[in-house]
Scaffold this motif. Structure first.
Motif, PDB file in Angstrom:
ATOM      1  N   HIS A  74       0.828  -1.216   0.000  1.00 27.46           N
ATOM      2  CA  HIS A  74       0.000   0.000   0.000  1.00 27.46           C
ATOM      3  C   HIS A  74       0.860   1.264   0.000  1.00 27.46           C
ATOM      4  N   LEU A  75       1.916   1.249  -0.842  1.00 26.62           N
ATOM      5  CA  LEU A  75       2.828   2.372  -1.049  1.00 26.62           C
ATOM      6  C   LEU A  75       3.739   2.647   0.139  1.00 26.62           C
ATOM      7  N   TYR A  76       3.761   1.774   1.133  1.00 26.65           N
ATOM      8  CA  TYR A  76       4.697   1.912   2.250  1.00 26.65           C
ATOM      9  C   TYR A  76       5.956   1.102   1.937  1.00 26.65           C
ATOM     10  N   LEU A  77       7.102   1.780   1.960  1.00 27.90           N
ATOM     11  CA  LEU A  77       8.364   1.105   1.663  1.00 27.90           C
ATOM     12  C   LEU A  77       9.002   0.515   2.914  1.00 27.90           C
ATOM     13  N   TYR A  78       8.805   1.151   4.055  1.00 24.35           N
ATOM     14  CA  TYR A  78       9.342   0.618   5.312  1.00 24.35           C
ATOM     15  C   TYR A  78       8.468   1.083   6.469  1.00 24.35           C
ATOM     16  N   THR A  79       8.592   0.384   7.564  1.00 22.09           N
ATOM     17  CA  THR A  79       7.876   0.746   8.790  1.00 22.09           C
ATOM     18  C   THR A  79       8.903   1.110   9.862  1.00 22.09           C
ATOM     19  N   ARG A  80       8.491   1.920  10.801  1.00 22.17           N
ATOM     20  CA  ARG A  80       9.403   2.373  11.854  1.00 22.17           C
ATOM     21  C   ARG A  80       9.295   1.545  13.129  1.00 22.17           C
ATOM     22  N   GLU A  81       8.130   1.038  13.420  1.00 23.90           N
ATOM     23  CA  GLU A  81       7.932   0.267  14.666  1.00 23.90           C
ATOM     24  C   GLU A  81       7.243  -1.053  14.345  1.00 23.90           C
ATOM     25  N   PRO A  82       7.963  -2.162  14.284  1.00 24.11           N
ATOM     26  CA  PRO A  82       9.434  -2.239  14.254  1.00 24.11           C
ATOM     27  C   PRO A  82       9.968  -1.831  12.892  1.00 24.11           C
ATOM     28  N   TRP A  83      11.203  -1.331  12.866  1.00 24.87           N
ATOM     29  CA  TRP A  83      11.770  -0.859  11.612  1.00 24.87           C
ATOM     30  C   TRP A  83      12.012  -2.039  10.682  1.00 24.87           C
ATOM     31  N   GLY A  84      11.618  -1.881   9.441  1.00 20.58           N
ATOM     32  CA  GLY A  84      11.849  -2.940   8.461  1.00 20.58           C
ATOM     33  C   GLY A  84      11.236  -2.604   7.124  1.00 20.58           C
ATOM     34  N   TRP A  85      11.722  -3.267   6.085  1.00 17.67           N
ATOM     35  CA  TRP A  85      11.186  -3.083   4.737  1.00 17.67           C
ATOM     36  C   TRP A  85       9.827  -3.757   4.623  1.00 17.67           C
ATOM     37  N   LYS A  87       7.285  -5.644   2.164  1.00 17.59           N
ATOM     38  CA  LYS A  87       6.925  -6.357   0.927  1.00 17.59           C
ATOM     39  C   LYS A  87       7.820  -5.948  -0.259  1.00 17.59           C
ATOM     40  N   LEU A  88       9.122  -6.162  -0.104  1.00 18.89           N
ATOM     41  CA  LEU A  88      10.043  -5.755  -1.168  1.00 18.89           C
ATOM     42  C   LEU A  88       9.809  -6.516  -2.464  1.00 18.89           C
ATOM     43  N   MET A  89       9.272  -7.734  -2.381  1.00 19.35           N
ATOM     44  CA  MET A  89       8.978  -8.479  -3.601  1.00 19.35           C
ATOM     45  C   MET A  89       7.933  -7.739  -4.430  1.00 19.35           C
ATOM     46  N   ASN A  90       6.910  -7.213  -3.776  1.00 11.04           N
ATOM     47  CA  ASN A  90       5.898  -6.432  -4.489  1.00 11.04           C
ATOM     48  C   ASN A  90       6.493  -5.154  -5.061  1.00 11.04           C
ATOM     49  N   TRP A  91       7.417  -4.549  -4.312  1.00 10.76           N
ATOM     50  CA  TRP A  91       8.058  -3.330  -4.801  1.00 10.76           C
ATOM     51  C   TRP A  91       8.934  -3.620  -6.016  1.00 10.76           C
ATOM     52  N   GLN A  92       9.589  -4.768  -6.034  1.00 10.95           N
ATOM     53  CA  GLN A  92      10.392  -5.128  -7.209  1.00 10.95           C
ATOM     54  C   GLN A  92       9.513  -5.317  -8.441  1.00 10.95           C
ATOM     55  N   HIS A  93       8.385  -5.997  -8.258  1.00  5.08           N
ATOM     56  CA  HIS A  93       7.459  -6.168  -9.380  1.00  5.08           C
ATOM     57  C   HIS A  93       6.925  -4.818  -9.860  1.00  5.08           C
ATOM     58  N   SER A  94       6.636  -3.929  -8.926  1.00  2.00           N
ATOM     59  CA  SER A  94       6.149  -2.593  -9.286  1.00  2.00           C
ATOM     60  C   SER A  94       7.203  -1.830 -10.084  1.00  2.00           C
ATOM     61  N   THR A  95       8.466  -1.982  -9.690  1.00  2.00           N
ATOM     62  CA  THR A  95       9.554  -1.320 -10.414  1.00  2.00           C
ATOM     63  C   THR A  95       9.653  -1.844 -11.842  1.00  2.00           C
ATOM     64  N   MET A  96       9.469  -3.147 -12.009  1.00  2.00           N
ATOM     65  CA  MET A  96       9.479  -3.726 -13.357  1.00  2.00           C
ATOM     66  C   MET A  96       8.370  -3.108 -14.208  1.00  2.00           C
ATOM     67  N   TYR A  97       7.167  -3.032 -13.661  1.00  4.85           N
ATOM     68  CA  TYR A  97       6.049  -2.432 -14.394  1.00  4.85           C
ATOM     69  C   TYR A  97       6.317  -0.964 -14.697  1.00  4.85           C
ATOM     70  N   LEU A  98       6.978  -0.268 -13.761  1.00  4.66           N
ATOM     71  CA  LEU A  98       7.269   1.152 -13.953  1.00  4.66           C
ATOM     72  C   LEU A  98       8.093   1.380 -15.204  1.00  4.66           C
ATOM     73  N   PHE A  99       9.129   0.566 -15.417  1.00  2.00           N
ATOM     74  CA  PHE A  99       9.993   0.773 -16.577  1.00  2.00           C
ATOM     75  C   PHE A  99       9.279   0.439 -17.885  1.00  2.00           C
ATOM     76  N   PHE A 100       8.416  -0.556 -17.872  1.00  2.00           N
ATOM     77  CA  PHE A 100       7.651  -0.823 -19.088  1.00  2.00           C
ATOM     78  C   PHE A 100       6.626   0.279 -19.339  1.00  2.00           C
ATOM     79  N   GLY A 101       6.118   0.883 -18.276  1.00  2.00           N
ATOM     80  CA  GLY A 101       5.250   2.044 -18.453  1.00  2.00           C
ATOM     81  C   GLY A 101       6.001   3.215 -19.066  1.00  2.00           C
ATOM     82  N   LEU A 102       7.257   3.444 -18.620  1.00  2.00           N
ATOM     83  CA  LEU A 102       8.088   4.494 -19.216  1.00  2.00           C
ATOM     84  C   LEU A 102       8.347   4.204 -20.693  1.00  2.00           C
TER      85      LEU A 102
END
Length: 281
Positions: A74-85, A87-102
């Motif tokens: 849901h557009l959150y890259l990391y959380t503070r309590e507790p600190w951590g990334w 769903k980086l797998m979803n973010w990687q897939h989103s990045t792939m789609y981003l470049f094809f959109g470009l």
């Protein structure tokens, strides 16, 4: 998404383009043969704009699906309590789609009145495929053996497709390179579906033993079958469309000749009638 749907969605996108490109290339090269200057009809520029817009729409669908599924980041890259990334797998897939959109945006700008330098469209598509490969390469580190192997086979299609598209920047409208690219796009689509069936059986079937070497051997052989099907489908589609276009051109030419002959005959009959009328007077 680390599930069947997460692999079926990009697989469907790649499969659609793998089926569409041989149709477009067959029509384009047939049009280029008809033109004296060896250029495609202007209508293909509008077709490229539509294709770019479809890329952007598909990319937006993919990003929204990765980000806003119930268990997505849901557009959150990391959380503070507790600190951590998050769903980086979803973010990687989103990045792939981003470049094809470009890539789709560059397609639209290249063939619209903005007129970006010709070749940037192919370059951006090659970059998008390369980024997809880089993300996938580091996507499966420290994963089970079969998981890594089945994704590594996908990397072959991705990087080979990227290299082929990069060559199109310098050898534009080369039908061999265009069909070569189409086969790798097609096999990406089918192989994404295959990964989903192997790693995440959709109907609750028996899961594959990811440490069995025989499974790796079968998967490798299966990838070769997928590529053989891709070659057959791309060549068959291109040949069918090209033959249909030639037949339509021949039929249209015969109709045009018949109309011209009929018009000439009517003109001669009219002239003969006028001459006869003038003699009688």
């Amino acid at each position: 998404m680390a599930n069947f749907k997460g692999h079926a969605l990009p697989g469907s996108f790649f499969l659609l383009f793998g089926l569409w490109w041989p149709v477009k290339f067959a029509l384009k090269h047939h049009s280029m043969k008809l033109k004296k200057k060896g250029r495609a009809h202007r209508s293909f520029n509008r077709l490229e704009i539509v294709e770019g817009a479809v890329k952007v729409i598909f990319a937006m669908i993919g990003i929204l699906a990765e980000q806003f599924v119930p268990d997505g980041p849901h557009l959150y890259l990391y959380t503070r309590e507790p600190w951590g990334w998050v769903k980086l797998m979803n973010w990687q897939h989103s990045t792939m789609y981003l470049f094809f959109g470009l890539s789709g945006v560059v397609d639209v700008l290249t063939y619209s009145p903005a007129r970006l330098p010709l070749g940037l469209d192919r370059l951006m598509l090659a970059i998008a495929a390369f980024v997809e490969g880089v993300l996938l390469y580091f996507h499966v580190q420290n994963r089970p053996m079969l998981d890594r192997h089945i994704h590594t086979l996908l990397l072959i299609a991705i990087f080979a497709g990227s290299a082929s598209i990069l060559l199109e920047v310098f050898l534009r409208d080369n039908v061999i390179l265009e069909l070569f690219r189409s086969t790798f796009c097609f096999v990406q689509g089918t192989w994404f579906w295959q990964i989903g069936f192997v790693l995440y059986p959709p109907f609750g079937g028996k899961t594959w033993d990811e440490s069995d070497h025989d499974n790796m051997m079968f998967v490798t052989m299966c990838f070769c079958w997928h590529y053989a099907i891709a070659i057959f489908m791309v060549v068959a589609i291109y040949t069918l469309v090209h033959c249909c276009a030639r037949r339509w051109r021949t039929s249209n030419g015969q109709i045009q000749i018949q109309l011209n002959l009929q018009n000439q005959k009517n003109a001669k009959d009219c002239c003969a009638f006028l001459l006869n009328t003038s003699d009688e007077e």
